[in-house]
Design a protein around this motif. Structure first.
Motif, PDB file in Angstrom:
ATOM      1  N   MET A 192       0.813  -1.214   0.000  1.00 46.01           N
ATOM      2  CA  MET A 192       0.000   0.000   0.000  1.00 46.01           C
ATOM      3  C   MET A 192       0.846   1.264   0.000  1.00 46.01           C
ATOM      4  O   MET A 192       0.463   2.278  -0.590  1.00 46.01           O
ATOM      5  CB  MET A 192      -0.955  -0.013   1.191  1.00 46.01           C
ATOM      6  N   VAL A 193       1.984   1.235   0.667  1.00 47.26           N
ATOM      7  CA  VAL A 193       2.828   2.439   0.753  1.00 47.26           C
ATOM      8  C   VAL A 193       3.994   2.412  -0.233  1.00 47.26           C
ATOM      9  O   VAL A 193       4.788   3.343  -0.272  1.00 47.26           O
ATOM     10  CB  VAL A 193       3.368   2.644   2.183  1.00 47.26           C
ATOM     11  N   GLY A 194       4.123   1.331  -1.010  1.00 52.83           N
ATOM     12  CA  GLY A 194       5.221   1.237  -1.956  1.00 52.83           C
ATOM     13  C   GLY A 194       6.549   0.886  -1.333  1.00 52.83           C
ATOM     14  O   GLY A 194       7.606   1.222  -1.873  1.00 52.83           O
ATOM     15  N   CYS A 195       6.527   0.185  -0.199  1.00 51.49           N
ATOM     16  CA  CYS A 195       7.757  -0.259   0.467  1.00 51.49           C
ATOM     17  C   CYS A 195       8.231  -1.560  -0.182  1.00 51.49           C
ATOM     18  O   CYS A 195       7.435  -2.496  -0.330  1.00 51.49           O
ATOM     19  CB  CYS A 195       7.478  -0.463   1.957  1.00 51.49           C
ATOM     20  N   PRO A 196       9.496  -1.668  -0.557  1.00 58.23           N
ATOM     21  CA  PRO A 196       9.938  -2.815  -1.369  1.00 58.23           C
ATOM     22  C   PRO A 196      10.114  -4.133  -0.632  1.00 58.23           C
ATOM     23  O   PRO A 196      10.115  -5.191  -1.261  1.00 58.23           O
ATOM     24  CB  PRO A 196      11.277  -2.347  -1.933  1.00 58.23           C
ATOM     25  N   THR A 197      10.294  -4.093   0.700  1.00 57.02           N
ATOM     26  CA  THR A 197      10.612  -5.328   1.424  1.00 57.02           C
ATOM     27  C   THR A 197       9.857  -5.417   2.751  1.00 57.02           C
ATOM     28  O   THR A 197       9.501  -4.403   3.351  1.00 57.02           O
ATOM     29  CB  THR A 197      12.120  -5.443   1.727  1.00 57.02           C
ATOM     30  N   VAL A 198       9.656  -6.656   3.192  1.00 55.74           N
ATOM     31  CA  VAL A 198       9.164  -6.960   4.540  1.00 55.74           C
ATOM     32  C   VAL A 198      10.136  -7.950   5.159  1.00 55.74           C
ATOM     33  O   VAL A 198      10.463  -8.981   4.556  1.00 55.74           O
ATOM     34  CB  VAL A 198       7.746  -7.547   4.511  1.00 55.74           C
ATOM     35  N   GLY A 199      10.612  -7.638   6.370  1.00 49.46           N
ATOM     36  CA  GLY A 199      11.590  -8.481   7.036  1.00 49.46           C
ATOM     37  C   GLY A 199      10.975  -9.356   8.100  1.00 49.46           C
ATOM     38  O   GLY A 199      10.110  -8.912   8.868  1.00 49.46           O
ATOM     39  N   THR A 200      11.441 -10.612   8.172  1.00 51.87           N
ATOM     40  CA  THR A 200      10.962 -11.546   9.181  1.00 51.87           C
ATOM     41  C   THR A 200      12.027 -12.617   9.425  1.00 51.87           C
ATOM     42  O   THR A 200      13.147 -12.522   8.935  1.00 51.87           O
ATOM     43  CB  THR A 200       9.616 -12.170   8.744  1.00 51.87           C
ATOM     44  N   PRO A 252       6.764 -20.837   0.324  1.00 53.91           N
ATOM     45  CA  PRO A 252       6.450 -20.504  -1.071  1.00 53.91           C
ATOM     46  C   PRO A 252       5.113 -19.780  -1.231  1.00 53.91           C
ATOM     47  O   PRO A 252       4.992 -18.878  -2.080  1.00 53.91           O
ATOM     48  CB  PRO A 252       6.453 -21.870  -1.760  1.00 53.91           C
ATOM     49  N   ARG A 253       4.126 -20.106  -0.429  1.00 56.58           N
ATOM     50  CA  ARG A 253       2.839 -19.399  -0.498  1.00 56.58           C
ATOM     51  C   ARG A 253       3.011 -17.940  -0.091  1.00 56.58           C
ATOM     52  O   ARG A 253       2.415 -17.039  -0.694  1.00 56.58           O
ATOM     53  CB  ARG A 253       1.809 -20.078   0.401  1.00 56.58           C
ATOM     54  N   ILE A 254       3.827 -17.714   0.933  1.00 55.75           N
ATOM     55  CA  ILE A 254       4.064 -16.340   1.392  1.00 55.75           C
ATOM     56  C   ILE A 254       4.855 -15.563   0.346  1.00 55.75           C
ATOM     57  O   ILE A 254       4.548 -14.400   0.055  1.00 55.75           O
ATOM     58  CB  ILE A 254       4.797 -16.364   2.744  1.00 55.75           C
ATOM     59  N   VAL A 255       5.855 -16.204  -0.248  1.00 55.93           N
ATOM     60  CA  VAL A 255       6.645 -15.558  -1.289  1.00 55.93           C
ATOM     61  C   VAL A 255       5.768 -15.190  -2.487  1.00 55.93           C
ATOM     62  O   VAL A 255       5.871 -14.088  -3.048  1.00 55.93           O
ATOM     63  CB  VAL A 255       7.807 -16.474  -1.717  1.00 55.93           C
ATOM     64  N   ASP A 256       4.882 -16.102  -2.887  1.00 54.51           N
ATOM     65  CA  ASP A 256       3.983 -15.814  -4.006  1.00 54.51           C
ATOM     66  C   ASP A 256       3.048 -14.663  -3.670  1.00 54.51           C
ATOM     67  O   ASP A 256       2.787 -13.791  -4.512  1.00 54.51           O
ATOM     68  CB  ASP A 256       3.181 -17.063  -4.368  1.00 54.51           C
ATOM     69  N   TYR A 257       2.513 -14.675  -2.465  1.00 57.37           N
ATOM     70  CA  TYR A 257       1.611 -13.604  -2.021  1.00 57.37           C
ATOM     71  C   TYR A 257       2.325 -12.255  -2.093  1.00 57.37           C
ATOM     72  O   TYR A 257       1.764 -11.259  -2.582  1.00 57.37           O
ATOM     73  CB  TYR A 257       1.156 -13.900  -0.590  1.00 57.37           C
ATOM     74  N   ALA A 258       3.563 -12.223  -1.608  1.00 57.48           N
ATOM     75  CA  ALA A 258       4.325 -10.980  -1.641  1.00 57.48           C
ATOM     76  C   ALA A 258       4.663 -10.579  -3.073  1.00 57.48           C
ATOM     77  O   ALA A 258       4.545  -9.398  -3.449  1.00 57.48           O
ATOM     78  CB  ALA A 258       5.603 -11.134  -0.821  1.00 57.48           C
ATOM     79  N   GLY A 259       5.090 -11.536  -3.887  1.00 57.85           N
ATOM     80  CA  GLY A 259       5.475 -11.231  -5.259  1.00 57.85           C
ATOM     81  C   GLY A 259       4.333 -10.646  -6.071  1.00 57.85           C
ATOM     82  O   GLY A 259       4.539  -9.749  -6.898  1.00 57.85           O
ATOM     83  N   GLU A 260       3.124 -11.141  -5.842  1.00 55.34           N
ATOM     84  CA  GLU A 260       1.947 -10.604  -6.535  1.00 55.34           C
ATOM     85  C   GLU A 260       1.710  -9.144  -6.178  1.00 55.34           C
ATOM     86  O   GLU A 260       1.039  -8.422  -6.919  1.00 55.34           O
ATOM     87  CB  GLU A 260       0.713 -11.431  -6.183  1.00 55.34           C
ATOM     88  N   ARG A 261       2.248  -8.693  -5.040  1.00 52.78           N
ATOM     89  CA  ARG A 261       2.066  -7.321  -4.567  1.00 52.78           C
ATOM     90  C   ARG A 261       3.326  -6.479  -4.717  1.00 52.78           C
ATOM     91  O   ARG A 261       3.400  -5.368  -4.202  1.00 52.78           O
ATOM     92  CB  ARG A 261       1.588  -7.354  -3.102  1.00 52.78           C
ATOM     93  N   GLY A 262       4.334  -7.029  -5.400  1.00 53.63           N
ATOM     94  CA  GLY A 262       5.555  -6.277  -5.657  1.00 53.63           C
ATOM     95  C   GLY A 262       6.461  -6.116  -4.461  1.00 53.63           C
ATOM     96  O   GLY A 262       7.234  -5.152  -4.387  1.00 53.63           O
TER      97      GLY A 262
END
Length: 306
Positions: free
Chosen positions: A105-113, A135-145
């Motif tokens: 939503m804010v255009g932030c490129p990464t989420v750390g965990t 892999p499901r989490i990676v796909d979810y993130a990739g779909e949102r950039g």
């Protein structure tokens, strides 16, 4: 490369207060803490409420970063995604997805965990569990950039005997993570106490590091000779007190920041190097924390080409 800081070291301050201070004191980016309200857990904070982040919140956040001239480099939620309790694991995984939504939503490129670990299962069993989930989490993130980045913190306090509680602590495990589509939020401090050279270890992997953290470490060899690698065993009331090393702000420990930053540049790193302040000497009050952040800035800024 830009110099940033993780906001978790100032849990009582608001995000606008931190952003204003950072902009006025030589920082160019913020890695914003987004833990849910979890009480008084150390080194956590809630500067973005990802679980109910709205378009209005996104607009206000973008306006804040535009006004201060800062970059929002990452949203930080470091928790045990392989928690042994099924209900707690689902809660953590769900909050991670909320952080990904907020980042998009804010255009932030990464989420750390963290990868995390079930301490009652073998490393091999944990890896197989992660291979089903991430892999499901990676796909979810990739779909949102958005890229999901994993810090290589050992998280020994999560294991009852002080062994690694986050399965991302070595280059062998980084390669396994990369095969799942994950990236590395590189922190050199954790490698030193494990006996890994943080400069030579990172050379082959810079292209998989979109974001890095700057934390230092101080080693006490005489105490290591007493306790050994896992740390205190007989009198260890605090699971995080290994007894023979402690984190420091950059410049007060053993990381060679000149060489490390040079290696990152050589490998093509052009992301944010984010100070993660967990130094017990420069903690206790907001003023001391900010003094520690200033020490870190003065150490690192002279090696970064603006």
């Amino acid at each position: 490369m830009k110099l940033g800081m993780l906001t978790a070291c100032l849990p009582q301050a608001t995000l606008p207060e931190i952003a204003q201070w950072a902009a006025e004191n030589g920082y160019s980016a913020l890695e914003v803490a987004a833990w849910p309200a979890l009480g008084d857990r150390p080194f956590t904070a809630t500067h973005i409420r990802a679980e109910d982040f709205s378009e209005r919140d996104a607009d206000q956040t973008r306006e804040l970063f535009a006004r201060t001239g800062l970059t929002l480099s990452s949203i930080a939620f470091y928790d045990n995604n392989l928690h042994p309790d099924d209900q707690e694991r689902r809660s953590i995984n769900t909050h991670l997805l909320s952080c990904i939504d907020a980042a998009a939503m804010v255009g932030c490129p990464t989420v750390g965990t963290f990868i995390g670990r079930d301490p009652g299962a073998t490393v091999a069993d944990n890896l197989r569990q992660a291979e089903k989930m991430f892999p499901r989490i990676v796909d979810y993130a990739g779909e949102r950039g958005v890229k999901v980045i994993i810090e290589n913190c050992v998280m020994e306090g999560w294991h009852p005997d002080g062994y690694p509680g986050n399965l991302a602590y070595s280059p062998e495990l980084w390669e396994w993570m990369f095969s799942l589509g994950l990236y590395l939020n590189y922190d050199p401090s954790h490698l030193i106490w494990m006996g890994i050279d943080p400069i030579e270890a990172v050379r082959p992997y810079v292209d998989r590091i979109p974001h890095a953290q700057a934390k230092d470490i101080e080693i006490f060899p005489a105490l290591r000779n007493r306790f050994g690698y896992p740390g205190r065993a007989v009198n260890r009331s605090d699971p995080w007190d290994v007894g023979w090393w402690r984190y420091r702000v950059p410049g007060l420990g053993q990381v060679d920041w000149r060489r490390l930053i040079d290696v990152l540049y050589e490998g093509g790193f052009d992301g944010v190097l984010s100070v993660e302040h967990e130094d017990p000497v420069w903690s206790g009050t907001p003023d001391k924390v900010r003094d520690g952040l200033d020490i870190a800035r003065r150490t690192l800024a002279r090696h970064i080409v603006a």
